[in-house]
Design a protein around this motif. Structure first.
Motif, PDB file in Angstrom:
ATOM      1  N   UNK A 138       0.835  -1.203   0.000  1.00 41.86           N
ATOM      2  CA  UNK A 138       0.000   0.000   0.000  1.00 41.86           C
ATOM      3  C   UNK A 138       0.872   1.255   0.000  1.00 41.86           C
ATOM      4  N   UNK A 139       1.952   1.236   0.741  1.00 49.83           N
ATOM      5  CA  UNK A 139       2.856   2.385   0.755  1.00 49.83           C
ATOM      6  C   UNK A 139       3.469   2.606  -0.623  1.00 49.83           C
ATOM      7  N   UNK A 140       3.794   1.539  -1.315  1.00 54.40           N
ATOM      8  CA  UNK A 140       4.343   1.677  -2.666  1.00 54.40           C
ATOM      9  C   UNK A 140       3.306   2.272  -3.622  1.00 54.40           C
ATOM     10  N   UNK A 141       2.039   1.889  -3.481  1.00 54.16           N
ATOM     11  CA  UNK A 141       0.970   2.481  -4.292  1.00 54.16           C
ATOM     12  C   UNK A 141       0.857   3.974  -4.000  1.00 54.16           C
ATOM     13  N   UNK A 142       0.969   4.328  -2.724  1.00 57.89           N
ATOM     14  CA  UNK A 142       0.881   5.740  -2.354  1.00 57.89           C
ATOM     15  C   UNK A 142       2.012   6.535  -2.986  1.00 57.89           C
ATOM     16  N   UNK A 143       3.209   5.974  -3.005  1.00 58.76           N
ATOM     17  CA  UNK A 143       4.333   6.681  -3.625  1.00 58.76           C
ATOM     18  C   UNK A 143       4.064   6.892  -5.109  1.00 58.76           C
TER      19      UNK A 143
END
Length: 166
Positions: A76-81
């Protein structure tokens, strides 16, 4: 070709006020886009810090269930980036197009030429990119809220390479 100053001297006060109004619009737009880019970059930095923390936790985690939970959080953090990178890209394009609109306006004043099509095109594109940037930012907000609701925050203590916890 008339000089801009002589043309301004023969215009009414309303025409001069409109010229100043038109010249200042891109400046205000650029100021807003700059503020938006500052916000987006700060948010992207915080997400990058969370990615680093999640990566450290993933490396040290041995429990399978906890590791899967951390991997979901990491994804999810990678999607946010990715979404924040899109927002920053659109914001940068909006700033560049706003500068282009101001430059075309300046050229039109200096050359006393018809520049309405270029001005409308560049400023309209800048507004569209700002809307896309804000939409991407909203996407990041939804990803962030969804992640907190489903997974919760990362644990507070992270093991560092020297064996101490933070």
């Amino acid at each position: 070709m008339a000089l801009p100053l002589s043309a301004i001297a023969s215009d009414s006060a309303g025409d001069v006020a409109h010229l100043i109004e038109t010249a200042l619009t891109p400046v205000f737009m650029l100021s807003g886009v700059g503020t938006l880019l500052n916000l987006l970059n700060t948010r992207a930095g915080r997400v990058a810090d969370q990615i680093e923390k999640a990566s450290d936790l993933l490396t040290d985690e041995e429990d399978g269930k906890a590791k899967r939970k951390l991997q979901k959080h990491f994804m999810r953090l990678q999607k946010r980036v990715m979404v924040l990178d899109m927002a920053i890209m659109f914001g940068g394009l909006a700033g560049a197009m706003t500068c282009g609109a101001a430059f075309v306006l300046f050229l039109g004043t200096v050359r006393d030429a018809s520049i309405a099509l270029w001005l409308v095109g560049l400023f309209g594109a800048a507004l569209l990119c700002t809307i896309a940037s804000l939409a991407s930012f909203l996407g990041d907000c939804f990803l962030s809220w969804d992640s907190l609701k489903k997974v919760g925050p990362l644990p507070r203590n992270v093991k560092k390479s020297d064996g101490k916890t933070n």
